[in-house]
Write a protein that holds these residues in place. Structure first.
Motif, PDB file in Angstrom:
ATOM      1  N   VAL B  12      62.233  24.434 -26.992  1.00  0.00           N
ATOM      2  CA  VAL B  12      62.555  22.940 -25.903  1.00  0.00           C
ATOM      3  C   VAL B  12      61.150  22.259 -25.894  1.00  0.00           C
ATOM      4  N   ALA B  13      61.139  21.220 -26.427  1.00  0.00           N
ATOM      5  CA  ALA B  13      60.021  20.144 -26.604  1.00  0.00           C
ATOM      6  C   ALA B  13      60.251  18.949 -25.959  1.00  0.00           C
ATOM      7  N   LYS B  18      54.126  17.755 -30.375  1.00  0.00           N
ATOM      8  CA  LYS B  18      54.182  18.407 -31.760  1.00  0.00           C
ATOM      9  C   LYS B  18      54.905  19.816 -31.674  1.00  0.00           C
ATOM     10  N   VAL B  19      55.662  20.100 -32.756  1.00  0.00           N
ATOM     11  CA  VAL B  19      56.351  21.134 -32.757  1.00  0.00           C
ATOM     12  C   VAL B  19      56.292  21.884 -34.037  1.00  0.00           C
ATOM     13  N   SER B  84      66.533  13.083 -32.148  1.00  0.00           N
ATOM     14  CA  SER B  84      67.173  13.168 -33.143  1.00  0.00           C
ATOM     15  C   SER B  84      66.929  14.243 -33.917  1.00  0.00           C
ATOM     16  N   GLN B  85      65.915  15.137 -33.583  1.00  0.00           N
ATOM     17  CA  GLN B  85      65.548  16.178 -34.313  1.00  0.00           C
ATOM     18  C   GLN B  85      65.991  17.377 -33.955  1.00  0.00           C
ATOM     19  N   THR B  86      66.680  17.198 -32.719  1.00  0.00           N
ATOM     20  CA  THR B  86      67.580  18.302 -32.196  1.00  0.00           C
ATOM     21  C   THR B  86      68.494  19.134 -33.027  1.00  0.00           C
ATOM     22  N   SER B  87      68.235  20.432 -33.324  1.00  0.00           N
ATOM     23  CA  SER B  87      69.247  20.781 -34.350  1.00  0.00           C
ATOM     24  C   SER B  87      68.908  22.375 -34.325  1.00  0.00           C
ATOM     25  N   VAL B  88      69.736  22.990 -35.326  1.00  0.00           N
ATOM     26  CA  VAL B  88      69.346  24.233 -35.788  1.00  0.00           C
ATOM     27  C   VAL B  88      68.485  24.400 -37.051  1.00  0.00           C
ATOM     28  N   TYR B  89      67.443  24.919 -37.200  1.00  0.00           N
ATOM     29  CA  TYR B  89      66.791  24.847 -38.362  1.00  0.00           C
ATOM     30  C   TYR B  89      66.620  26.369 -39.043  1.00  0.00           C
ATOM     31  N   PHE B  90      67.034  26.307 -40.447  1.00  0.00           N
ATOM     32  CA  PHE B  90      67.105  27.543 -41.109  1.00  0.00           C
ATOM     33  C   PHE B  90      65.825  27.576 -42.140  1.00  0.00           C
ATOM     34  N   SER B 108      65.541  21.963 -29.057  1.00  0.00           N
ATOM     35  CA  SER B 108      65.827  20.843 -28.489  1.00  0.00           C
ATOM     36  C   SER B 108      64.900  19.974 -27.980  1.00  0.00           C
ATOM     37  N   VAL B 109      64.865  18.660 -28.380  1.00  0.00           N
ATOM     38  CA  VAL B 109      63.830  17.847 -27.961  1.00  0.00           C
ATOM     39  C   VAL B 109      64.228  16.895 -27.062  1.00  0.00           C
ATOM     40  N   LEU B 110      63.672  16.977 -25.780  1.00  0.00           N
ATOM     41  CA  LEU B 110      64.440  16.165 -24.690  1.00  0.00           C
ATOM     42  C   LEU B 110      63.624  14.901 -24.304  1.00  0.00           C
TER      43      LEU B 110
END
Lengths: 112, 110
Positions: B12-13, B18-19, B84-90, B108-110
């Motif tokens: 959660v960011a 920065k992530v 908008s970068q909230t997603s599942v990353y593979f 999750s970007v809040l």
């Protein structure tokens, strides 16, 4: 540029029936096509692949034939099972063999 | 044992933060990839690499950077995270198109 099209977003059918999931592609060069399967809350896994024109490839009861004349690589199974419920992706390997492009995926939902 | 390992598994960011998403592979594959998965969009390629020191833009690179410091490691960096970068990353490693995926990171970007 290269592209992959999967026309069905969701396919629902009863256990024991046959299924075909559509995949067409566009590329300027020699194609190498893949099907990946993703079960709920899991990572995608390779199901089968082919670069040979008009040759059927099979794995785990699923099969597909690459047809270069129609730019297609449809996935089929003669009798679906409940465990086949998953998200299926068609993918195309870029001509330089580095980039792999996926279609939007087709959800297969098998009913008892 | 898992050949492609992603960390963290969940993150959660805050917006503007920065992530860094990390990926390690033991397959000894030259090629590594970062995809994001969103409903209705399938798997979209963000960045990929064909060897240590190389990074290439995929189809949706805006807002993301990548780093491949070694054969084994490939990171995805969001300098200024947005909702908008909230997603599942593979992450995946690959051999001539056959990809081996990690378990995914849910961001999750809040």
């Amino acid at each position: 540029g290269d592209s992959v099209t999967q026309t069905e977003g969701l396919v629902t059918l009863t256990k024991g029936l046959p299924v075909m999931l559509n995949c067409t592609y566009q590329t300027t060069y020699s194609p190498f096509l893949f099907w990946y399967v993703q079960h709920l809350n899991e990572a995608p896994k390779l199901l089968l692949k082919s670069s040979t024109d008009n040759k059927r490839t099979e794995h785990q009861g699923f099969y597909a034939t690459l047809h270069k004349s129609s730019s297609s690589f449809h996935l089929q199974k003669s009798s679906v099972q409940l465990s086949d419920s998953a998200l299926y992706f068609c993918a195309l390997r870029d001509t330089n063999a580095y980039k792999v492009i996926f279609g939007k995926g087709t959800h297969l939902h098998v009913l008892p | 044992e898992a050949a492609v390992t992603q960390s963290p598994r969940n993150k959660v960011a805050v917006t503007g933060g920065k992530v860094t998403l990390s990926c390690n592979q033991t397959n000894n594959h030259n090629n590594m990839y970062w995809y994001r998965q969103d409903t209705g969009h399938g798997l979209r390629l963000i960045h990929y690499s064909y060897g240590a020191g190389s990074t290439e833009k995929g189809d949706i690179p805006d807002g993301y950077k990548a780093s491949r410091p070694s054969q084994e490691n490939f990171s995805l960096i969001l300098e200024l995270a947005t909702p908008s970068q909230t997603s599942v990353y593979f992450c995946a490693s690959g051999d001539r198109g056959t990809l081996y995926f990690g378990a995914g990171t849910r961001l999750s970007v809040l």
